[in-house]
Design an enzyme around this catalytic site. Structure first.
Site, PDB file in Angstrom:
ATOM      1  N   ASP A 187      39.865   5.197  12.394  1.00  0.00           N
ATOM      2  CA  ASP A 187      41.042   4.386  12.049  1.00  0.00           C
ATOM      3  C   ASP A 187      40.894   2.922  12.472  1.00  0.00           C
ATOM      4  O   ASP A 187      41.609   2.061  11.977  1.00  0.00           O
ATOM      5  CB  ASP A 187      42.301   4.953  12.715  1.00  0.00           C
ATOM      6  CG  ASP A 187      42.582   6.375  12.273  1.00  0.00           C
ATOM      7  OD1 ASP A 187      41.935   6.845  11.320  1.00  0.00           O
ATOM      8  OD2 ASP A 187      43.435   7.023  12.888  1.00  0.00           O
TER       9      ASP A 187
ATOM     10  N   LYS B 109      36.661   6.106  20.245  1.00  0.00           N
ATOM     11  CA  LYS B 109      36.285   6.726  18.975  1.00  0.00           C
ATOM     12  C   LYS B 109      37.478   6.765  18.044  1.00  0.00           C
ATOM     13  O   LYS B 109      38.569   7.085  18.480  1.00  0.00           O
ATOM     14  CB  LYS B 109      35.807   8.158  19.253  1.00  0.00           C
ATOM     15  CG  LYS B 109      35.695   9.026  18.041  1.00  0.00           C
ATOM     16  CD  LYS B 109      36.565  10.287  18.058  1.00  0.00           C
ATOM     17  CE  LYS B 109      38.033  10.082  17.943  1.00  0.00           C
ATOM     18  NZ  LYS B 109      38.797  11.264  17.520  1.00  0.00           N
ATOM     19  N   THR B 110      37.326   6.420  16.833  1.00  0.00           N
ATOM     20  CA  THR B 110      38.241   6.755  15.734  1.00  0.00           C
ATOM     21  C   THR B 110      37.892   5.930  14.512  1.00  0.00           C
ATOM     22  O   THR B 110      37.679   4.708  14.611  1.00  0.00           O
ATOM     23  CB  THR B 110      39.749   6.572  16.049  1.00  0.00           C
ATOM     24  OG1 THR B 110      40.473   6.839  14.846  1.00  0.00           O
ATOM     25  CG2 THR B 110      40.144   5.213  16.561  1.00  0.00           C
TER      26      THR B 110
ATOM     27  N   ARG C 115      42.225  19.047  18.890  1.00  0.00           N
ATOM     28  CA  ARG C 115      43.308  18.116  19.206  1.00  0.00           C
ATOM     29  C   ARG C 115      44.217  18.592  20.342  1.00  0.00           C
ATOM     30  O   ARG C 115      45.336  18.098  20.494  1.00  0.00           O
ATOM     31  CB  ARG C 115      44.158  17.860  17.959  1.00  0.00           C
ATOM     32  CG  ARG C 115      43.460  17.052  16.879  1.00  0.00           C
ATOM     33  CD  ARG C 115      44.428  16.478  15.893  1.00  0.00           C
ATOM     34  NE  ARG C 115      43.759  15.785  14.802  1.00  0.00           N
ATOM     35  CZ  ARG C 115      43.354  14.521  14.861  1.00  0.00           C
ATOM     36  NH1 ARG C 115      43.561  13.809  15.947  1.00  0.00           N
ATOM     37  NH2 ARG C 115      42.751  13.966  13.829  1.00  0.00           N
TER      38      ARG C 115
ATOM     39  N   GLY D 258      39.956  13.679  15.710  1.00  0.00           N
ATOM     40  CA  GLY D 258      39.179  13.781  14.469  1.00  0.00           C
ATOM     41  C   GLY D 258      37.748  13.309  14.650  1.00  0.00           C
ATOM     42  O   GLY D 258      37.488  12.426  15.462  1.00  0.00           O
TER      43      GLY D 258
ATOM     44  N   ASP E 129      45.197   8.438  21.937  1.00  0.00           N
ATOM     45  CA  ASP E 129      45.826   9.511  22.712  1.00  0.00           C
ATOM     46  C   ASP E 129      44.830  10.155  23.672  1.00  0.00           C
ATOM     47  O   ASP E 129      45.181  10.527  24.786  1.00  0.00           O
ATOM     48  CB  ASP E 129      46.394  10.575  21.769  1.00  0.00           C
ATOM     49  CG  ASP E 129      47.682  10.087  21.110  1.00  0.00           C
ATOM     50  OD1 ASP E 129      48.494   9.448  21.809  1.00  0.00           O
ATOM     51  OD2 ASP E 129      47.855  10.313  19.912  1.00  0.00           O
TER      52      ASP E 129
HETATM   53  P1  FBP Z   1      41.591  10.373  15.368  1.00  0.00           P
HETATM   54  O1  FBP Z   1      42.707   9.420  15.590  1.00  0.00           O
HETATM   55  O2  FBP Z   1      41.687  11.590  16.193  1.00  0.00           O
HETATM   56  O3  FBP Z   1      40.255   9.727  15.455  1.00  0.00           O
HETATM   57  O4  FBP Z   1      41.692  10.910  13.855  1.00  0.00           O
HETATM   58  C1  FBP Z   1      41.799  10.037  12.820  1.00  0.00           C
HETATM   59  C2  FBP Z   1      42.159  10.710  11.523  1.00  0.00           C
HETATM   60  O5  FBP Z   1      41.016  10.866  10.719  1.00  0.00           O
HETATM   61  C3  FBP Z   1      43.236   9.924  10.784  1.00  0.00           C
HETATM   62  O6  FBP Z   1      42.689   8.902  10.001  1.00  0.00           O
HETATM   63  C4  FBP Z   1      43.930  10.992   9.999  1.00  0.00           C
HETATM   64  O7  FBP Z   1      45.259  10.655   9.717  1.00  0.00           O
HETATM   65  C5  FBP Z   1      43.874  12.177  10.930  1.00  0.00           C
HETATM   66  O8  FBP Z   1      42.733  11.991  11.723  1.00  0.00           O
HETATM   67  C6  FBP Z   1      43.775  13.481  10.206  1.00  0.00           C
HETATM   68  O9  FBP Z   1      43.954  14.509  11.116  1.00  0.00           O
HETATM   69  P2  FBP Z   1      43.392  15.977  10.931  1.00  0.00           P
HETATM   70  O10 FBP Z   1      41.925  15.909  11.132  1.00  0.00           O
HETATM   71  O11 FBP Z   1      44.039  16.731  12.023  1.00  0.00           O
HETATM   72  O12 FBP Z   1      43.767  16.438   9.562  1.00  0.00           O
END
Ligand code: FBP
Length: 699
Positions: free
Chosen positions: A228, A225-226, A170, A106, A201
């Site tokens: 979260d 990066k994230t 992803r 993300g 991941d």
């Molecule tokens: P990453 O772990 O890849 O940084 O993504 C975080 C995130 O934004 C989460 O908070 C959320 O649950 C998920 O991606 C949403 O995924 P998608 O963008 O595939 O809908």
């Protein structure tokens, strides 16, 4: 406004004053593009080198030694500035290099600055260096889809949010075939290094790729990066090496600003409970930070729920000489009670409104749901493996999926060794609402993770809350408190004696309580009528005086909610000053690691919680951070995610403030207004409040 003919409109659009209004290049945007983030002091030196920091040790999982032998002995590398470099050192830095960079997972605010920092460092070392961006994430590596990143492209994205420059995806490079393809493509592109900007991941992927490309001399560097905030690294002695992944601060600030606005709205029209689900996957870091930023009336923290122990149940079980396993960890039902109590308490002081923050991954910490998630993960993974097809394509509708589960339950009756889905699981699963069943059965992401953002967590919780509030209302234990002054004024205006009616209607009339609470027995117009007759206030055939009816209705709560989801919006926000500066320095760090021949390392900045003058760019070896985790029904080596530490000062502060922020007392609420993210002015150098508190509270 000229509107007669098209020529007039064209002339109008050409008008410089009109163009000032219609341009995409706002002054804020231009300020961003032109901002040059400060660099850590080490980057001021003519050349940077690395020193081995073996004092930081890790608990290494034996599987890592087997699977990642080339990079498992890496240690923490500290970037140092060299003032009088040797010829060798200069040559090493100046060597012409081709580097490929990819965003994975993300988006997170600041990603473009990682590229900008890396690009600036590369060009400073040798203008012939070339930087390539893989398009659409790791898919770009497999498809060999790249673009060369030049000054124009980079300058157009400096300090800007999103990953739009090269996009993201992803896809996981998770099979031998994909690894081989990645290797061949990197070799064909003549790359010296690959940089993977991603979450847990993706950094796991970086470690495996580093191992795979080791003998080809292609280095692989990860970047944390994230939004979260779940990539945080400590060594085995608790020394913090990476306090926070990038993007977290911006996303949290962005959510906080919007939620703070809801607090203002909610306390103005005083009729809604705003239920705000915030992203963050499993961990509640974003929820915790938002709570500190906004002081909402309630904020649930999943990690705390997992830790909950129901002492009442334990006592009962002890007395009966049994063990009640459901007493450990919070159940959904219990959680709904906790929320209801808060709603009821606020209503009693006239506050029939509020703001509640729910981290999207909260259900992961609820016992019964966690069991479903694990069981369904296993079933789906095993099905895909055995049938070499896809569970979700084979069972498209919910009914088909439920049918499949029913068959498994039947099978478990015939084969006692089959325990993953038994009749009890099936019965329990059939008890939950269809939309939630559907949520729990959604497709896992490419890493086999449960996709929390796709599940209507808040709807599940709210459903239970609504049911329980109804029960409490029927029991007469959910009332809106009435100000005595209002009651007196209203009755007097209609010529009624408040002191005559007060004791009939309220259980605490003529006490010092600041709010009057209707008697428990008054739960409807009918019961009000009965009470008035019983107290001989009206005769059997009389009507209830309208003013009394009005007062009664004012005590009846209406639980009205507005539900919001904060995630994609904050993820796309332009980065805060903190994230701009952090990521630019990560980019500079990546180049120092590459130029000094490191591989299998994650670029990081130590001492993030302190002033930038204390920041220390480092490389953290990825392999020692990995452990075994269930993925797609199998145990796999992955980078360990960090969830909220309920012993941390930041969490303890939120816990200590909980009662204050609930504000179930007369008087104003305690909302905090963090304001909008600004790129200039006094608030620019703020950092995540969790980091600041954890730093202040460290022994
Ligand atoms: P990453 O772990 O890849 O940084 O993504 C975080 C995130 O934004 C989460 O908070 C959320 O649950 C998920 O991606 C949403 O995924 P998608 O963008 O595939 O809908």
């Amino acid at each position: 406004m000229p509107n007669k003919n098209e020529d007039d409109l064209s002339a109008f659009l050409e008008n410089p004053e009109v163009q000032k209004v219609t341009t995409s290049f706002t002054s804020d945007f231009m300020e961003r593009l032109n901002f040059k983030p400060p660099a850590c002091a080490v980057f001021d030196h003519p050349v940077t080198g690395l020193t081995d920091n073996r004092q930081y040790e890790f608990n290494i999982h034996p599987a890592t030694k087997e699977q990642l032998p080339h990079i498992i002995n890496n240690s923490v590398q500290q970037v140092i500035g060299i003032d009088s470099p040797s010829a060798d050192q200069v040559n090493k830095i100046k060597k012409q290099r081709n580097i490929g960079i990819v965003f994975s997972g993300g988006p997170a605010p600041g990603g473009h600055n990682v590229i900008a920092g890396l690009f600036d460092a590369m060009k400073k070392a040798n203008p012939e260096n070339r930087l390539f961006g893989f398009i659409l994430g790791p898919e770009g590596i497999l498809e060999s889809d790249i673009v060369e990143l030049n000054h124009d492209l980079i300058d157009a994205h400096r300090n800007r949010g999103g990953f739009s420059m090269i996009k993201t995806g992803r896809t996981k490079i998770d099979s031998k075939e994909k690894m081989n393809l990645a290797r061949e493509n990197c070799k064909k592109l003549n790359l010296d290094a690959v940089v993977i900007v991603g979450g847990d991941d993706s950094n796991t992927n970086a470690a495996f790729l580093a191992q795979e490309l080791f003998n080809d001399g292609i280095q692989v560097i990860g970047v944390p990066k994230t939004i979260d905030g779940d990539i945080q690294v400590k060594d085995k002695n608790g020394e913090i090496l990476c306090a926070m992944s990038f993007g977290f601060h911006t996303a949290a600030r962005s959510f906080a600003m919007n939620i703070s606005n809801l607090c203002t709205d909610s306390s103005s029209d005083v009729k809604y409970w705003h239920v705000c689900k915030v992203m963050g996957r499993v961990a509640s870091h974003l929820g915790l930070e938002v709570a500190l930023q906004v002081h909402p009336n309630m904020c649930l923290i999943g990690e705390e729920m997992a830790d909950y122990i129901d002492t009442e149940r334990i006592k009962k079980a002890d007395a009966a000489g049994t063990t009640d396993y459901t007493a450990f960890g919070m159940t959904l039902r219990h959680l709904s009670r906790v929320i209801c109590n808060a709603i009821v308490r606020r209503a009693e002081v006239g506050k029939n409104y509020g703001v509640i923050v729910i981290p999207e991954g909260i259900l992961e910490f609820i016992n019964e749901i966690q069991v479903f998630i694990i069981k369904l993960n296993t079933i789906i993974a095993e099905y895909n493996q055995t049938h070499d097809t896809d569970f979700h394509s084979d069972f498209v509708t919910l009914e088909e999926k439920l049918d499949c589960l029913r068959r498994l339950a039947r099978f478990s009756r015939e084969d006692k060794n089959f325990s993953v889905w038994n009749t009890r699981d099936d019965d329990l699963f059939n008890d939950i609402p269809a939309f939630f069943q559907e949520g729990l059965l959604t497709e896992r992401d490419s890493h086999g993770n449960f996709q929390f953002s796709q599940v209507e967590t808040e709807k599940v919780i709210l459903g239970l809350v609504q049911d329980y509030l109804k029960i409490r209302q029927e029991q007469g234990r959910y009332k809106v408190g009435i100000k005595p002054e209002w009651f007196r004024k209203t009755l007097k205006k209609e010529g009624f004696d408040p002191d005559y009616y007060g004791p009939v209607l309220f259980k605490n009339y003529l006490t010092d309580d600041p709010f009057l609470l209707a008697k428990d027995s008054l739960v409807s117009i009918k019961t009000l009528n009965q009470e008035l007759i019983r107290e001989e206030v009206i005769g059997k055939n009389d009507d209830i005086p309208p003013v009394i009816q009005r007062v009664f209705l004012a005590t009846v709560p209406k639980f009205k909610t507005q539900v919001h989801f904060y995630g994609y919006d904050g993820r796309g926000n332009d980065p805060t000053w903190f994230d701009c500066t952090y990521t630019y320095n990560l980019g500079l760090t990546v180049f120092s690691l590459v130029a000094n021949n490191a591989t299998g390392q994650m670029a990081a900045v130590k001492n993030l919680e302190k002033d930038i003058s204390d920041w220390e760019p480092i490389g953290i070896p990825i392999a020692p951070l990995m452990h075994l985790e269930e993925r797609k029904g199998k145990l796999a080596l992955v980078l360990e995610r960090t969830v909220v530490d309920i012993e941390s000062p930041a969490f303890k502060v939120v816990k200590a403030m909980r009662e204050k922020w609930l504000a179930a007392k007369p008087g104003p609420d305690e909302y905090r207004r963090p304001g909008p993210i600004r790129f200039s002015g006094s608030s620019v150098d703020s950092k995540p409040l969790t980091l600041t508190l954890d730093n202040l509270g460290r022994p």
